[in-house]
Structure formats: C-alpha cells, structure tokens
Design a protein around this motif. Structure first.
Motif, mmCIF file in Angstrom:
data_model
loop_
_atom_site.group_PDB
_atom_site.id
_atom_site.type_symbol
_atom_site.label_atom_id
_atom_site.label_comp_id
_atom_site.label_asym_id
_atom_site.label_seq_id
_atom_site.Cartn_x
_atom_site.Cartn_y
_atom_site.Cartn_z
ATOM 1 N N PRO A 139 -4.304 6.943 6.887
ATOM 2 C CA PRO A 139 -4.914 6.887 6.204
ATOM 3 C C PRO A 139 -6.448 6.831 6.744
ATOM 4 N N LEU A 140 -6.650 6.120 8.025
ATOM 5 C CA LEU A 140 -8.109 5.560 8.831
ATOM 6 C C LEU A 140 -8.661 7.181 8.984
ATOM 7 N N LYS A 141 -7.613 8.101 9.131
ATOM 8 C CA LYS A 141 -8.169 9.556 9.656
ATOM 9 C C LYS A 141 -9.151 10.416 8.216
ATOM 10 N N PHE A 142 -8.488 9.607 6.957
ATOM 11 C CA PHE A 142 -8.833 10.860 6.303
ATOM 12 C C PHE A 142 -10.064 11.114 5.769
ATOM 13 N N PRO A 143 -10.712 10.508 5.911
ATOM 14 C CA PRO A 143 -12.423 10.633 5.907
ATOM 15 C C PRO A 143 -13.310 12.064 6.841
ATOM 16 N N ASN A 319 -0.442 4.949 -10.777
ATOM 17 C CA ASN A 319 0.138 5.217 -11.856
ATOM 18 C C ASN A 319 2.309 5.250 -12.131
ATOM 19 N N PHE A 320 2.563 4.269 -12.417
ATOM 20 C CA PHE A 320 4.042 3.896 -11.935
ATOM 21 C C PHE A 320 4.863 3.698 -12.756
ATOM 22 N N VAL A 321 6.158 4.223 -13.648
ATOM 23 C CA VAL A 321 7.018 3.295 -14.530
ATOM 24 C C VAL A 321 8.231 2.458 -13.416
ATOM 25 N N PRO A 322 8.393 2.077 -14.363
ATOM 26 C CA PRO A 322 9.570 1.347 -14.159
ATOM 27 C C PRO A 322 10.803 1.870 -13.552
ATOM 28 N N GLY A 323 11.976 1.434 -12.453
ATOM 29 C CA GLY A 323 12.658 2.588 -11.883
ATOM 30 C C GLY A 323 11.855 3.505 -10.613
ATOM 31 N N ILE A 324 10.439 3.485 -10.372
ATOM 32 C CA ILE A 324 9.859 4.576 -10.030
ATOM 33 C C ILE A 324 8.347 3.515 -9.112
ATOM 34 N N GLY A 325 8.502 3.527 -7.763
ATOM 35 C CA GLY A 325 7.635 2.691 -6.799
ATOM 36 C C GLY A 325 7.399 3.133 -5.799
ATOM 37 N N PRO A 326 5.850 2.979 -5.328
ATOM 38 C CA PRO A 326 6.078 3.410 -3.785
ATOM 39 C C PRO A 326 7.066 3.694 -2.237
ATOM 40 N N SER A 327 6.886 4.061 -1.215
ATOM 41 C CA SER A 327 7.417 3.800 -0.785
ATOM 42 C C SER A 327 6.282 3.351 0.752
ATOM 43 N N ALA A 328 6.948 3.184 2.024
ATOM 44 C CA ALA A 328 5.553 2.111 2.912
ATOM 45 C C ALA A 328 4.724 3.233 3.743
ATOM 46 N N ASP A 329 5.150 4.863 3.949
ATOM 47 C CA ASP A 329 3.677 5.508 3.236
ATOM 48 C C ASP A 329 2.818 4.874 3.488
ATOM 49 N N LYS A 330 1.961 4.809 4.965
ATOM 50 C CA LYS A 330 0.702 4.430 5.084
ATOM 51 C C LYS A 330 0.028 5.275 4.071
ATOM 52 N N MET A 331 -0.186 6.536 3.818
ATOM 53 C CA MET A 331 -1.116 7.611 3.368
ATOM 54 C C MET A 331 -1.043 7.246 1.703
ATOM 55 N N LEU A 332 0.357 6.842 1.748
ATOM 56 C CA LEU A 332 0.663 6.544 0.550
ATOM 57 C C LEU A 332 -0.279 5.248 -0.511
ATOM 58 N N GLN A 333 0.625 4.365 0.193
ATOM 59 C CA GLN A 333 -0.479 3.009 0.090
ATOM 60 C C GLN A 333 -1.801 3.207 0.295
ATOM 61 N N ALA A 334 -2.545 3.643 1.414
ATOM 62 C CA ALA A 334 -3.512 4.378 0.892
ATOM 63 C C ALA A 334 -4.225 4.747 0.055
ATOM 64 N N ARG A 335 -3.375 5.466 -0.641
ATOM 65 C CA ARG A 335 -3.669 6.244 -1.878
ATOM 66 C C ARG A 335 -3.963 5.678 -3.516
ATOM 67 N N LEU A 336 -3.158 4.656 -3.546
ATOM 68 C CA LEU A 336 -2.693 3.827 -4.476
ATOM 69 C C LEU A 336 -3.974 2.977 -4.448
ATOM 70 N N PHE A 337 -4.628 2.585 -3.263
ATOM 71 C CA PHE A 337 -6.182 2.306 -3.830
ATOM 72 C C PHE A 337 -6.652 3.275 -4.072
ATOM 73 N N SER A 338 -7.215 4.228 -3.577
ATOM 74 C CA SER A 338 -8.269 5.350 -3.408
ATOM 75 C C SER A 338 -8.540 5.412 -4.203
ATOM 76 N N TYR A 339 -7.507 6.410 -4.612
ATOM 77 C CA TYR A 339 -7.309 7.340 -6.572
ATOM 78 C C TYR A 339 -8.800 6.524 -7.127
ATOM 79 N N HIS A 340 -7.433 5.055 -7.625
ATOM 80 C CA HIS A 340 -8.116 3.862 -8.389
ATOM 81 C C HIS A 340 -9.114 3.765 -8.110
ATOM 82 N N ASP A 341 -9.989 3.996 -6.626
ATOM 83 C CA ASP A 341 -11.323 3.088 -7.037
ATOM 84 C C ASP A 341 -12.286 4.621 -6.959
ATOM 85 N N THR A 342 -11.804 5.384 -6.413
ATOM 86 C CA THR A 342 -12.820 6.832 -6.806
ATOM 87 C C THR A 342 -12.941 7.468 -7.887
ATOM 88 N N LEU A 343 -11.787 7.091 -9.340
ATOM 89 C CA LEU A 343 -12.331 7.213 -10.566
ATOM 90 C C LEU A 343 -13.029 6.335 -11.143
#
Ligand code: NDP
Length: 503
Positions: A139-143, A319-343
C-alpha cells in the motif's frame, strides 16, 4: 394553517411567494440582502458537490438481491450465507477508476465492482474490481501509482511517460497491465463483465475452522468487450454509455445477474502453496482450487435519486460480518483504514447513517455519538458509554472470529517470492489468450506505449519480454525500439535496468 404539499417552500418550510423574480430595490434596482430565499437557494447550490472520490469517481449503481444456491456452512458461519435459498438485499456500484466524474465510461481502466449486502448481522461490503489481480502489492505504493494514472502536475494532461515510467519500474504490475490492455480493459458495459474480490479473505465456520477464499462474480450476460477502436468510437458517441445501459436494462426488466463462484483453501495449505495467497498480483489457478458456485446476485431496481443512493453510497472493505474477515494481504490491510478515512472526509463523520449506507436489516446499537450532521435521534436519552448498568446494548462474544497466528519481527520486508511475477502473466498470454486476443493485446499496448520516451519504452519492453519473449519482441517492434537493447535489459536485475534507463 394546514400545510399544502403542492406549495414550494424554502429548505426550512416557509412558503415561497415568487421563485422567478429576485427581490430588488425598485424594478431596476440592485438585489437586496433581504431576499433570504435567493440567498438560501444560492448558498445551497454553491455547496451541492461533495468532494469527488479520488478513485472510482465515475460510477453507476443499482439495487437487487443475493441468493444462496449451495450449502457453505462448513466454510463460514456468516448468517446471510447460512441457508440455501436465503435472499439478502444488496446495492451494487460499478465504476471506472482513474477518470474524473465526467470521464467516459469506455476508457481503458479497471472497473470497480462493489457490493453492499444488507445482512441481518449488519452490512457486509465486498469491494472488488473486474480484474482478478492488482498493479501493486504494497500500500505504500498506492498514492504514487494513482498519481501516475491521473494528470501531469505541470500540464494537467494524462501523461504516458508518468504512466509507463512507474509501471516499468514496478514489474509486479505486469500481470494487471496485461489484463488491462487486453480487451477486458474496455468492457462493453457494466453488465457484461465479471467482478473479483482480488484479495484473499478469511472465512471461518461455527467450529472455528478457517479458510482462505477468493470471490468471483461471473456475469450471466456473458463477457463482452470493446476493441480499442470500438471503445474510442463509444467515447466520442456517448461518454455515459455504460451508465445508460445499466439503467435502461433494469427499466426494461432485463435484470443483470452474476453467479458467485468461490475458491476455497484450508488455511493450513497456504504455507506450502506455490503462490503467495496474500500477494494480490497473483491468482489461484483454477486447476489448483476449482471455483465452486454458491450463489447469484440479481440487480432489479434502479435508484430513484442518483446523488442520494449512488453518489452517497459508501463502500468499505472493513465492513465484515461474523464468519468473514481480512487476510494478511498488505493491500487489504491498508484499505481497511483508507476507505473509512476517505469516507469520513468525503461524506462526513455520520456517513454510515445515510439511508443507502445504514444497516437496513439489522439493529444498530453503538455508543458513537455526535459529529457533523447527526440526523437521527443521536441515541436519544440512552447512555453514551459502555460498560453501563442501564440495560444498554453490550458485546456478544459469539460474534468474534478466531484469530490468525502471527510470527516474525517487525520490519519493512518485501514479499518473499520475487521471481514468480512473470509466471501467471505468461500463462495468460500463452495458455488463455487466443491468437486474436494476443493481437489485440499487442495493438492496445503499442498504441499507448509508443507515446512514452524511448528509455521508458525500452524498460517496459524488457518487462514484457520477461513475461514472454514473443510478446516482448512484438511490442518492441511495434513501438520502434531496438530489440537487441531490450534483450540486454532483460538480462539485468530490476535495479540495474532502472539505472541503465535513467534520464
Ligand atoms: P483457466 O484457464 O482455468 O482460467 C483462465 C481465466 O482467465 C478464466 O477465468 C477466464 O475468465 C480468464 N480470462 C480469459 N481471458 C482473459 C483476459 N483477457 N484477461 C483476464 N482474464 C481472462 O486458467 P488458470 O486458472 O490456470 O489461470 C491462467 C491465467 O488466467 C492466470 O495466470 C490469470 O492470468 C488468468 N486468470 C485466472 C483467474 C483465476 O482466478 N484462476 C481469473 C481470471 C484470469 P472467464 O472464464 O470468465 O472467461
């Protein structure tokens, strides 16, 4: 006085006497400050635009439902997937990525493929693309990456040098570049394309067993793409053709449908798998993990108001529900922060309360309070803290998912498989594409790359050569660079190649 609902009012409900003539000092005099209706009307108009999404600005959306068609309870305890035949309301938004809000729907670009499931355990968002992979895996490369796809800071023009400079210095991008420059980079419209989670997610079942999963929404309309010439013609004829197509198809009662196929891997198999499941530049070949059809999504209702329902829709991969969660994919981990932040920036601190974003089929009992534009009862007279002894809502431990084991030291570490970035794009070129697909790919790439500086063309040709020598040679010939020089660059490491082609 009883209010008549056919009378025009100000935003505050005062009846308006005249909406055509501003109030002036005499028939020819200047406009008066006391024309409060005019001031309110202009003031609101001046603020009609919310900030444009920095990516995925141009989009279209529709309502519908998701229906479970296979039993997946041995993989996930998610309630909305718990019973065959169970239906859940959804809202889906499709978009281009790099262009501004007024850009053409036919641009060569990935397409966003975002779905909000209004489940009985809260909203679950799946924010994917029409491509199964992505350009970068950190995710450091995304911007930086997005800057290169947008406009040159000096000229304000799209810039092939920026575009290819970054990509050629980031060889992990080539898999997604190949998909983007195949005809799948110009889908005929939003109905005739697939949607992929691209990321690996984690499903967990009632017994706590965990599975890595990838989502594939396959279009039942069939894949339909434009050639580059057809896309150019459509851009000139109708900048909004895909928005129009989706809206009109649904109005006609032709409801688009996608089948959800899942690839499912027990977590224990990931360590020894030949590809890194957290690397978003890779797929899981179907022969290794055959996709399993588990459901269908149908879109059957157009929004009544574009701004309220599509522009204000807020998708968030956290936005997850019980039974579904994130993996350690670094891009996904950063999106967990970035989408809420931008919204929070784009729509404000209470964006989650807007009707299109609020949970529709689950109660919402949080202790979050206040903030801009809190337009519900803000929790009323109830407590605003936890724990409390006032019978307020409390946590439910059964909603938790099992943790993932983590080991190692902190540090900035690249993905551990540096030498396999060309394996999957090579398979796409040699084994999946037809002769016609390969011809179109080469034509689409050369038509764009030829506009970049020679040193950048050489460097990018070396990357394509590493995917497949035939591809590298054809593109080198197409963009008029020396094949022997390309071959010299191919033999170098990525860093040496960068140094040899610096300005
Ligand atoms: P398969 O032959 O089993 O699958 C190939 C896949 O490629 C199909 O899903 C097909 O989608 C898709 N496809 C066809 N043309 C294109 C294109 N121009 N751009 C992108 N995708 C396309 O092979 P493997 O699973 O072994 O994968 C081989 C290669 O196919 C991968 O390296 C990857 O590049 C690509 N691919 C793989 C996917 C996966 O999840 N395994 C998903 C998509 C692409 P469809 O059936 O809808 O026509």
């Amino acid at each position: 006085m009883s209010k008549r609902d056919d009378v025009l009012t100000t935003g505050f409900g005062k009846p308006v006497d005249d909406d055509q003539n501003s109030m002036t000092a005499g028939p020819k005099g200047p406009v008066l400050m006391q024309d409060v209706h005019l001031l309110e009307k202009l003031g609101h108009f001046d603020r009609e635009r919310t900030p444009e999404r920095v990516v995925h600005a141009k989009g279209a959306g529709a309502h519908g439902y998701f229906e479970v068609t296979a039993d997946v309870t041995k993989y996930t305890k998610a309630d909305f997937l718990s019973t065959v035949g169970k239906k859940t309301e959804v809202f889906a938004r499709f978009s281009t990525v790099g262009g501004e809000k007024g850009s053409a729907d036919a641009e060569r670009d990935p397409r966003g493929f975002a779905i909000k499931f209004y489940t009985q355990e809260g909203n679950y968002d799946m924010t994917g693309n029409n491509t199964p992979v992505f350009f970068i895996r950190d995710p450091l490369k995304f911007p930086d990456f997005i800057h290169t796809q947008k406009r040159n800071p000096r000229t304000n023009l799209k810039d092939p040098d920026m575009f290819w400079d970054f990509l050629s210095l980031t060889p992990e991008s080539v898999h997604q570049v190949m998909v983007l420059f195949s005809d799948r980079g110009t889908p005929a419209d939003f109905r005739h394309m697939n949607g992929y989670s691209s990321h690996t997610y984690v499903w967990s079942n009632a017994a706590g067993e965990q599975f890595y999963v990838q989502y594939h929404f396959k279009t039942e309309q069939g894949i339909k793409n434009f050639t580059a010439a057809e896309a150019d013609a459509m851009k000139a004829a109708d900048a909004d053709h895909a928005t129009r197509d989706l809206f009109e198809a649904i109005e006609r009662g032709e409801y688009p449908e996608w089948r959800l196929e899942m690839q499912i891997m027990p977590v224990a198999e990931a360590d020894n798998y030949r590809f890194d499941v957290f690397d978003i530049t890779k797929v899981w070949p179907h022969a290794d993990y055959p996709p399993m059809t588990i459901g269908r999504m149908v879109l059957d209702r157009n929004p009544d108001n574009y701004f309220a329902e599509v522009e204000q829709s807020a998708f968030n991969p956290s936005n997850f529900v019980p039974g579904i969660g994130p993996s350690a994919d670094k891009m996904l981990q950063a999106r967990l922060f970035s989408y809420h932040d931008t919204l929070l920036h784009r729509l404000g601190s209470n964006y989650h309360l807007l009707p299109v974003n609020a949970p529709k089929n689950a109660p919402m009992s949080s202790y979050q309070r206040d903030g801009h534009m809190r337009f519900d009862d803000n929790g009323g007279a109830g407590p605003n803290y936890w724990p409390n002894s006032l019978d307020g809502a409390g946590p439910d431990p059964s909603a938790g998912d099992p943790g993932m084991p983590v080991t190692g030291e902190t540090g900035r570490t690249p993905y551990p498989h540096p030498n396999d970035d060309f394996v999957q794009p090579g398979a796409l070129y040699r084994d999946v594409m037809s002769d016609k697909d390969r011809d179109h790919l080469v034509g689409n790439i050369t038509g764009h790359l030829k506009n970049a500086q020679e040193r950048i063309r050489l460097r990018q040709c070396a990357v394509f050569y590493k995917v497949d020598p035939d591809l590298g040679m054809r593109i080198a010939q197409g963009v008029g660079v020396d094949v022997a020089t390309v071959e010299r660059l191919v033999a170098m490491s990525s860093d040496e190649r960068a140094a040899a082609t610096v300005k």
